[in-house]
Write an enzyme that holds these catalytic residues in place. Structure first.
Site: not given
Ligand code: HAS
Length: 572
Positions: A229, A233, A383-385, A446
């Site tokens: 995990h 980051y 999700h991860f894509h 998956r």
């Molecule tokens: Fe995840 C599984 C939970 C973030 C990648 N994740 C994965 C896997 C990958 C991955 C590769 O809790 C699969 C692993 C495998 O092979 O089995 N993930 C989370 C959570 C977050 C999260 C809570 N993941 C990421 C990031 C990844 C990534 C970042 C890659 C870079 N993930 C999980 C969990 C699993 C999981 C479980 C396991 C599931 C299972 O059962 O297998 C958090 O860090 C996410 C927080 C993000 C936010 C979004 C903030 C939004 C932003 C954009 C703002 C937009 C703006 C634009 C400012 C709260 C910053 C405005 C502009 C305009 C013009 C309108």
């Protein structure tokens, strides 16, 4: 008194050696990406029944999936992290890298990648990017992967004396935000790759060499997710560095708050590691209590991303208003979405928009009860894509091209095409990922090497309701592949063009902070206290799960998915 941070710095000229090494660091993974993207596309064609056999082009399903995952998620991201870190440290500290360290680091990474490529291409390492036992690879695969990781450590260690010298020579000046960001990124990387090293050295390599017959699955998986995990980051934070440090300036404004940006990076240091059990909610052998603790900490690690959403949106709104926006939403329209002279804006905005959905779905995954429904289904791939395949991948593409151009002195060609790449990719991804996720909610696994049988009305496995999502996934992937082909065309045109200036000058546009930068005596200016708390959190959250993993019965023989018969007999 608020500290003074110098934001505008002169272009920094790197040495000829560093220039050549950095050019390798950005070019090699982009070349390998051709193979990685191709195999990703094939997966979706196979799942949609367009190609009939999992051994298309001579590669088995799991072999292709391994190449796709290892190249895209491990090789590309590690090389980029190191290349970008080398460039940031050189530019923001205005100091040359230590030549022998740079040479050693890049040499180890390239050698490791080539060593690991051999067994993958020969089909001796069909173990996917998670190399979960009982899937077993040839020892060369593990040794190559270890060299790649240790090479990246060497690069990181080479930055530390430069940082120390900067601080000694500039008392009262805060560490540049970009340098703080990359240090946090690599501290997380270093800490989380220690359990990985333990898994590889003490469990996988001896097992792969045949010194022991069986392996402890719970222990290997726990060590893997201790790494797996925080790894995400390590992928994400370089993109955040660009969003905080460069994007506000490129968009025509200022960074809303340098203080908030520093706090966000430091919170990642605290919370990105002690969360790995959220990948193991469904695995037996661990107390529910500890799964719950990791679930709570996972919600905590979302906080710095929420802060980033606020701070970056506020910075963009400020930029839009500086560009003459009026009213509530006009600032969004005023941003330079399609400015071909500032393509990083397009790569950033598309990445941010995608990440809104990638982040929300992460929070769904993190919920202990919801996770029971979506674990190991297509929802996870969706999700991860939208995370690693969204902000992370787009920033790697955009910034690698920028670095290549600066290192060679060749201006980016086909500028209009370049600016279209992130939006085309986003379009494809917005078809691909929701289709994958909806399919997951319908129960689509998956991973599957039975793709066609689910879509064949004559097969006992036929699932009519999976057909539309499988097709949509394939169409989305086709658009994403097209975006990558356009990107390659831009890269080749740039490479083939004439230099317009002397190469080797690094320059990053850097935003001023709208609100005052914190005092240098503030706790956000010091890394050490945060590191101590991070280590304590890791110890508390992993002590019991590791003991529980050690207590569960040992001993699985290896297993090959495309040939579902144990490869070796367990000695009695
Ligand atoms: Fe995840 C599984 C939970 C973030 C990648 N994740 C994965 C896997 C990958 C991955 C590769 O809790 C699969 C692993 C495998 O092979 O089995 N993930 C989370 C959570 C977050 C999260 C809570 N993941 C990421 C990031 C990844 C990534 C970042 C890659 C870079 N993930 C999980 C969990 C699993 C999981 C479980 C396991 C599931 C299972 O059962 O297998 C958090 O860090 C996410 C927080 C993000 C936010 C979004 C903030 C939004 C932003 C954009 C703002 C937009 C703006 C634009 C400012 C709260 C910053 C405005 C502009 C305009 C013009 C309108």
């Amino acid at each position: 008194m608020a500290a003074m941070e110098k934001t505008e710095l002169a272009p920094f000229r790197v040495s000829a050696l560093s220039r050549a090494l950095m050019a390798i660091e950005v070019t090699l993974p982009i070349l390998l990406l051709v193979l990685g993207i191709y195999h990703g596309f094939l997966q979706t064609l196979y799942r949609a029944g367009v190609i009939q056999s999992p051994s298309f082009a001579g590669l088995s399903y799991y072999q292709g999936l391994t190449l796709h995952g290892v190249i895209n998620a491990v090789v590309l991201t590690t090389f980029f992290g190191v290349a970008f870190g080398n460039a940031l440290v050189s530019y923001y500290l205005q100091r040359p890298l230590i030549p022998w360290v740079h040479l050693l680091a890049t040499g180890m990474m390239v050698t490791g990648t080539l060593l690991a490529a051999v067994p993958m291409l020969l089909g001796w390492a069909d173990v996917l990017y998670t190399f979960y036992p009982p899937l077993k690879a040839h020892p060369l695969f593990y040794i190559g992967a270890a060299l790649l990781v240790v090479g990246s450590w060497v690069a990181f260690f080479g930055w530390l004396p430069l940082v120390a010298r900067f601080q000694k020579e500039n008392p009262g000046q805060p560490l540049p935000l970009a340098v703080l960001g990359i240090l946090v990124t690599f501290i997380i990387w270093f800490l989380c790759t220690i359990p990985l090293a333990i898994e590889v050295l003490f469990l996988l390599i001896p097992w792969s060499l045949g010194w022991v017959d069986t392996i402890s699955i719970p222990l290997a998986r726990t060590l893997f997710w201790f790494f797996g995990h925080p790894l995400v980051y390590f992928w994400l934070l370089p993109a955040y560095i660009v969003y905080y440090v460069m994007l506000p300036k490129l968009a025509g404004g200022k960074l809303y708050s340098d203080y908030a940006a520093r706090v966000a990076f430091l919170l990642f240091l605290l919370f990105s590691i002690p969360v790995g059990l959220h990948h193991q909610y469904t695995e037996p052998g661990f107390d529910r209590f500890w799964k719950g603790v990791h679930a709570m900490l996972t919600f905590m690690v979302a906080i710095p991303s929420f802060m980033t959403a606020f701070t970056v949106a506020a910075s963009l709104e400020y930029a839009g208003r500086e560009r003459g926006a009026r009213g509530l939403f006009d600032w969004m329209v005023r941003l330079p979405w399609f400015d071909a002279e500032r393509p990083l804006v397009a790569y950033s905005l598309a990445g941010l928009l995608i990440f809104i959905f990638g982040g929300i779905t992460g929070i769904v995954n993190a919920s202990y009860n919801l996770n029971q429904t979506i674990h190991n289904t297509g929802f996870i791939s969706g999700h991860f894509h939208m995370t690693v395949g969204g902000p992370v991948f787009l920033m790697i593409l955009g910034m690698s091209l920028e670095l290549f151009s600066q290192l060679t002195g060749k201006p980016i060609r086909l500028k209009g095409w370049n600016v279209a790449v992130p939006y085309l990719w986003m379009l494809g991804l917005f078809l691909f990922s929701p289709a994958m996720m909806y399919g997951g909610l319908l129960g689509q696994p998956r991973r599957t090497n039975m793709g066609l049988s689910y879509l064949d009305p004559n097969s006992p496995h036929f699932r009519a309701d999976w057909v539309p999502t499988a097709y949509l996934t394939g169409i989305g992937a086709a658009v994403m592949t097209l975006a990558f082909v356009v990107y390659l065309a831009v890269w080749v045109a740039t490479w083939a063009g004439e230099p317009a200036a002397e190469g080797g000058y690094l320059y990053f546009p850097t935003a001023e902070s709208l609100h005052p930068v914190a005092s240098t005596s503030s706790v956000v200016m010091r890394l050490r206290p945060w590191l101590v708390v991070a280590l304590l959190l890791i110890a508390v959250s992993y002590w019991a799960p590791l003991r529980q993993a050690l207590r569960t019965p040992q001993g699985a023989p290896p297993y090959a998915p495309d040939n579902p018969v144990p490869l070796i007999q367990v000695k009695k």
